[in-house]
Structure formats: structure tokens, C-alpha cells
Design an enzyme around this catalytic site. Structure first.
Site, PDB file in Angstrom:
ATOM      1  N   ASP A  98       0.855  -1.184   0.000  1.00 17.55           N
ATOM      2  CA  ASP A  98       0.000   0.000   0.000  1.00 17.55           C
ATOM      3  C   ASP A  98       0.890   1.234   0.000  1.00 17.55           C
ATOM      4  O   ASP A  98       2.120   1.134  -0.063  1.00 17.55           O
ATOM      5  CB  ASP A  98      -0.920  -0.010   1.223  1.00 17.55           C
ATOM      6  CG  ASP A  98      -0.150   0.097   2.531  1.00 17.55           C
ATOM      7  OD1 ASP A  98      -0.349   1.076   3.262  1.00 17.55           O
ATOM      8  OD2 ASP A  98       0.673  -0.805   2.823  1.00 17.55           O
ATOM      9  N   HIS A 407       1.258  -8.996  -3.941  1.00 23.19           N
ATOM     10  CA  HIS A 407       0.244  -8.041  -3.488  1.00 23.19           C
ATOM     11  C   HIS A 407       0.961  -6.705  -3.288  1.00 23.19           C
ATOM     12  O   HIS A 407       1.443  -6.381  -2.196  1.00 23.19           O
ATOM     13  CB  HIS A 407      -0.409  -8.512  -2.185  1.00 23.19           C
ATOM     14  CG  HIS A 407      -1.485  -7.578  -1.704  1.00 23.19           C
ATOM     15  ND1 HIS A 407      -2.798  -7.679  -2.114  1.00 23.19           N
ATOM     16  CD2 HIS A 407      -1.446  -6.524  -0.862  1.00 23.19           C
ATOM     17  CE1 HIS A 407      -3.516  -6.728  -1.537  1.00 23.19           C
ATOM     18  NE2 HIS A 407      -2.713  -6.011  -0.771  1.00 23.19           N
ATOM     19  N   ASP A 450       0.996 -17.425  -4.884  1.00 15.08           N
ATOM     20  CA  ASP A 450       1.499 -16.333  -5.732  1.00 15.08           C
ATOM     21  C   ASP A 450       0.317 -15.667  -6.424  1.00 15.08           C
ATOM     22  O   ASP A 450       0.037 -15.886  -7.593  1.00 15.08           O
ATOM     23  CB  ASP A 450       2.498 -16.879  -6.757  1.00 15.08           C
ATOM     24  CG  ASP A 450       3.098 -15.764  -7.616  1.00 15.08           C
ATOM     25  OD1 ASP A 450       2.944 -14.580  -7.243  1.00 15.08           O
ATOM     26  OD2 ASP A 450       3.712 -16.080  -8.658  1.00 15.08           O
ATOM     27  N   GLU A 459       2.387 -10.359   0.021  1.00 15.11           N
ATOM     28  CA  GLU A 459       2.676  -8.928   0.052  1.00 15.11           C
ATOM     29  C   GLU A 459       4.172  -8.727   0.247  1.00 15.11           C
ATOM     30  O   GLU A 459       4.920  -9.645   0.581  1.00 15.11           O
ATOM     31  CB  GLU A 459       1.901  -8.225   1.170  1.00 15.11           C
ATOM     32  CG  GLU A 459       1.955  -6.692   1.041  1.00 15.11           C
ATOM     33  CD  GLU A 459       0.986  -5.966   1.956  1.00 15.11           C
ATOM     34  OE1 GLU A 459       0.862  -4.729   1.786  1.00 15.11           O
ATOM     35  OE2 GLU A 459       0.384  -6.599   2.825  1.00 15.11           O
TER      36      GLU A 459
END
Length: 480
Positions: A98, A407, A450, A459
Site C-alpha cells: 500500500d 500483493h 502467488d 505482500e
């Protein structure tokens, strides 16, 4: 403790290990040669460049960043949560998949990188192809400074340090950094963030003194100011307010952060004031605590391996004995494990825990050289590089067996995995829907996917790459 949790190795893991090692014998036998080739500048550089590609608040040009280039992002002033005040806190690294920036994990990342440079400076060049390359300073220190400049913006005048700056929620998985345009909030001061900040700014001050004396003094002043805030305040834990779903990085106990800070400030200043506090705050059994929440191991490492001898012989003796005992325990678990690793419980971010143990092994080897410690460390790195039940090299872009769909929002937006990122690895807790749906019933060591949807196994994070950098830098020196 986590070491006690290592006893959770199961018959299922033994069975899959037997199958794995029997069917992958040729690859396993040749791994030592592959490993030696990877543990050179050629692997350290892409893993280190991940930090540049995670830079926030500045434009990344296509010549250096390729498909991960973007205009300056997150440049608007952020609102101090539940106030009418705004602050300019642009800069720093995006934390993970993020675009949030969080002080606590950022400080772990900085600590890892500074310890790596101090222990193996010859492993780092001035050629990472970042804007500062060629300036005569190792690029790892240039990159750390970029983060430190942001961290300094997160400190209040009274010394307290804000916990994080993020939006209230995460953007779409395929959003580019500049496309996250929701309001940014600066969340309240926590003593965990303040203690970590005090520690890593004190660690930085001596290292930057010969590079930029003014910056070095600024770091030390900020560290002392943060420490005095700690001395005058009780624990201030952080919890996400209602409606905020970005990373919490909560920590109810700040005694280890206070210890880490006291150790680092003693090393930076030599003042007995900090040594007395460190001796009072020391806790045994924390030698492998190199996480974002548990940082006692960093205090030990800074105190014992710093440039200044610890004048408290009792404290130094305790740190030494604890580190050696911890390393012996890690070796025992590694040698008993059918997978050749020290962890038996595969927690969220299991690869970080494994590499944290490897840090402890390498530090113990500095105290008392031991082929046993080094063999366990090599076995751990082998696992990361593909010697595991899944045959996955957990670093993106390194081999055909590397993750293709992390991710990670910049990767999802570009349609390609950013190279040089360590993914979290197996998570027996099945913490995301994709993992629950596709991995239920599999042995713990195989609970990895994956998939861009599997944030609990696939992530990436700056504080996973940082410990990998430490291990690679140290191992490249030892195996040279």
C-alpha cells in the site's frame, strides 16, 4: 515465546520435506553454487533498489524506474487527525503493498540497513542507479537519509513522534501512487514510534557525521528530544480510530523501544545517563527480537557491537550470553527441522522471522565464530532462495521460480512484479480470502499463494527487504 513455538513442526511437514528433498535432489545439491553467485552485489543492488522504487513525494523518472516511474505523489499537506491543523510530511518510503507511511516499521527497516552498513560496508557501492549515485556516499546511506528526512517531519516540537500518515482506507489494488488522492491523515503520537525514532536517529548521527555534520547534529538533537518525551510520558499505545483500516502496527508494550533508544543514545553520546537506563530496561530472552513490535535485539546489537565499549560489564555479559544461547537454540531447531529452518510456526511474514533469526546467528558468530551458526544461516538463506517445499525463490525477479503476482499496488498497476522484493511467505493462519479458499487443508509450509489477492502470503514490505539486505551483505562477506 517464538522459540518455543518452533516445536510445532508436524509429521505433515516431515512428509512433504521427504518428498521435496527426494524429488529435488539435483537442484538442492547445486544450490550452494547458485547461492554463492546470488550473494554478490548483483543481488544486493536490486534488493536495495526496491527502496528507491518505493519513494514517496518525489517523481521517479522512467530512465531509472522504468514501468514503475510516476510523478510526485502524496505531496499535499496532511491533516493532523481530528484537528484543523495540516502539516507537510511528504517523502519517505511507501511501506508495503500500500502507500501508507508508518514510523514503527520504517524504523526497523532503517535499523537493519544501518547495522548492515556498519557490519559490512564493503558490500555496498555508490552504483544503485538512484539520483544520488556517484556522489561519493554509499547509496544505502543516501537511501536511508531519504527516509530519515521524512521521519524528522513526523516529530512534534515536544519530541513526540506521530505514529503514521495514511488515508483512512486502502486504494484499489491497481492504483498508481499518484492516483491515491484521498485525504491523508497524520495519526496520534505513540511511545513505540517515539522510542524507535529516538533509537534510529541516534544510530544515524555518528554514521553521517563525516558526510554531513549539520545533518548528523540534527539527527542527534531530534533523538534526544524524543527520548526526553519518553522520560516524561507513560506508554501511549496506538489503535486505529473507528473507520480507519490502514495498517495499525500497534504495540502495547514500549519497554523494548525505550531500551533500544537508551542503548543507541549511549553509543552516540557516551553519557552514563543513557547507560543507566539501558541497564535498568534490559530484558533477557530478546536477542532475536528484530521485528517491528519487538526490538530488544536491536538494543542488544547497538550496545554490544557499537563503536563505544559498554562500560557496564554486567550488561555486556548478559547481552553476550543471551545472544549465544539464542543462537544455540536457533541451531537446535534448524537441525531438527525437516525443512532445515528454525521456524516451526509459519506466521504472517514468516520469511521475516526466519531472516531475523539469521541476523541473530550472524551476530552470535561475530562474538564466537562457529561453523554451526554459519551452517544454519546458510540453510535459512537457501530456503529463501528456493530450497523449500514449494521450490519458490521468494525474491521477485530473481529467477523463473520467483513470485510473479505480488500483493503490491505498483506491480499490479504496471502488470509486472517490481524486481528485488521479498514476499512474506507461507502463513498458516490463512488470513485472506484467497488463502482461505485455495490453501485450506495444505501443510503449514505450503500455505503460500502467488496471487495479488493473497496479502497475507504474497505482500512485500520495506522491513522485509531490509533484513534480507542485512543477511545478504553479511553472507557475501563471510562467503567471499
Amino acid at each position: 515465546t517464538r522459540l518455543e513455538a518452533h516445536s510445532m513442526e508436524s509429521i505433515t511437514n516431515q512428509e512433504i520435506a521427504n518428498v521435496y528433498f527426494n524429488t529435488h535432489a539435483s537442484r538442492t545439491l547445486s544450490l550452494a553454487n547458485i547461492q554463492r553467485g546470488l550473494m554478490t552485489q548483483s543481488l544486493i543492488k536490486p534488493v536495495g533498489r526496491m527502496f528507491y522504487l518505493q519513494r514517496c513525494g518525489v517523481a521517479l523518472d522512467s530512465a531509472r524506474a522504468g514501468v514503475f516511474s510516476h510523478p510526485a505523489c502524496h505531496t499535499a499537506p496532511a491533516r493532523v487527525f481530528r484537528t484543523d491543523s495540516f502539516l507537510q510530511v511528504s517523502g519517505g518510503w511507501h511501506d508495503a503493498g500500500d502507500y501508507g507511511r508508518y514510523v514503527v516499521p520504517a524504523c526497523k527497516a532503517v535499523a537493519d540497513l544501518l547495522l548492515a552498513f556498519r557490519a559490512a560496508p564493503e558490500a555496498f557501492g555508490d552504483d544503485w542507479d538512484i539520483p544520488e549515485s556517484g556522489n561519493g556516499v554509499a547509496d544505502v546511506l543516501d537511501e536511508v537519509r531519504f527516509e530519515l528526512e521524512w521521519l524528522l517531519k513526523m516529530q512534534r516540537d515536544d519530541g513526540g513522534v506521530y505514529h503514521k500518515v495514511t488515508c483512512a482506507y486502502f486504494p484499489d489494488i491497481a492504483a498508481n501512487p499518484q492516483e491515491e488522492t484521498a485525504d491523508q491523515f497524520i495519526f496520534p503520537v505513540s511511545t513505540a514510534a517515539t522510542g524507535d525514532f529516538a533509537a534510529i536517529l541516534a544510530m544515524a548521527a555518528p554514521l553521517y557525521e563525516s558526510i554531513d555534520r549539520t545533518f548528523s547534529k540534527k539527527c542527534l538533537r531530534a533523538s534526544i528530544n524524543a527520548y526526553e518525551f519518553l522520560k516524561h510520558n507513560k506508554p501511549l499505545p496506538f489503535h486505529n480510530p473507528s473507520g480507519v483500516v490502514t495498517g495499525e502496527y500497534g504495540d502495547e508494550c514500549d519497554a523494548d523501544e525505550r531500551y533500544f533508544a537508551a542503548c543507541a543514545l549511549y553509543q552516540a553520546t557516551g553519557q552514563a545517563y543513557y547507560l543507566t537506563d539501558a541497564s535498568a530496561l534490559y530484558q533477557s530472552g530478546r536477542a532475536a527480537d528484530f521485528g517491528w513490535a519487538d526490538v530488544g535485539g536491536y538494543g542488544n546489537a547497538v550496545m554490544y557491537f557499537g563503536p563505544r565499549n559498554c562500560e557496564d560489564d554486567i550488561l555486556a555479559g548478559r547481552i553476550r550470553a543471551d545472544l549465544l544461547a539464542t543462537a544455540d537454540h536457533i541451531c537446535e531447531h534448524t537441525e531438527r527441522s525437516p525443512l532445515g529452518i528454525s521456524i516451526g510456526a509459519f506466521l504472517w511474514g514468516s520469511n521475516m522471522y526466519l531472516l531475523n533469526d539469521t541476523m541473530a546467528l550472524l551476530m552470535a558468530n561475530d562474538i564466537q565464530p562457529s561453523e554451526r551458526y554459519l551452517a544454519a544461516a546458510r540453510s535459512h538463506l537457501d530456503y529463501i532462495l528456493g530450497n523449500n517445499p514449494l521450490g519458490v525463490n521468494f525474491i521477485t525477479g530473481v529467477s523463473e521460480n520467483s513470485p510473479k503476482h505480488p500483493h503490491h499496488r505498483p506491480s499490479a498497476a504496471a502488470g509486472a512484479a517490481m524486481p528485488g522484493m521479498l514476499v512474506g511467505g507461507p502463513d498458516e493462519g490463512l488470513h485472506d480470502l484467497a488463502a482461505k479458499t485455495l490453501l485450506a487443508g495444505k501443510p503449514a509450509a505450503e500455505r503460500y499463494l502467488d496471487s495479488v489477492e493473497s496479502y497475507s502470503t504474497n505482500e512485500t514490505a520495506i522491513y522485509w527487504n531490509s533484513v534480507l539486505i542485512y543477511v545478504l551483505a553479511r553472507m557475501s562477506k563471510l562467503d567471499a
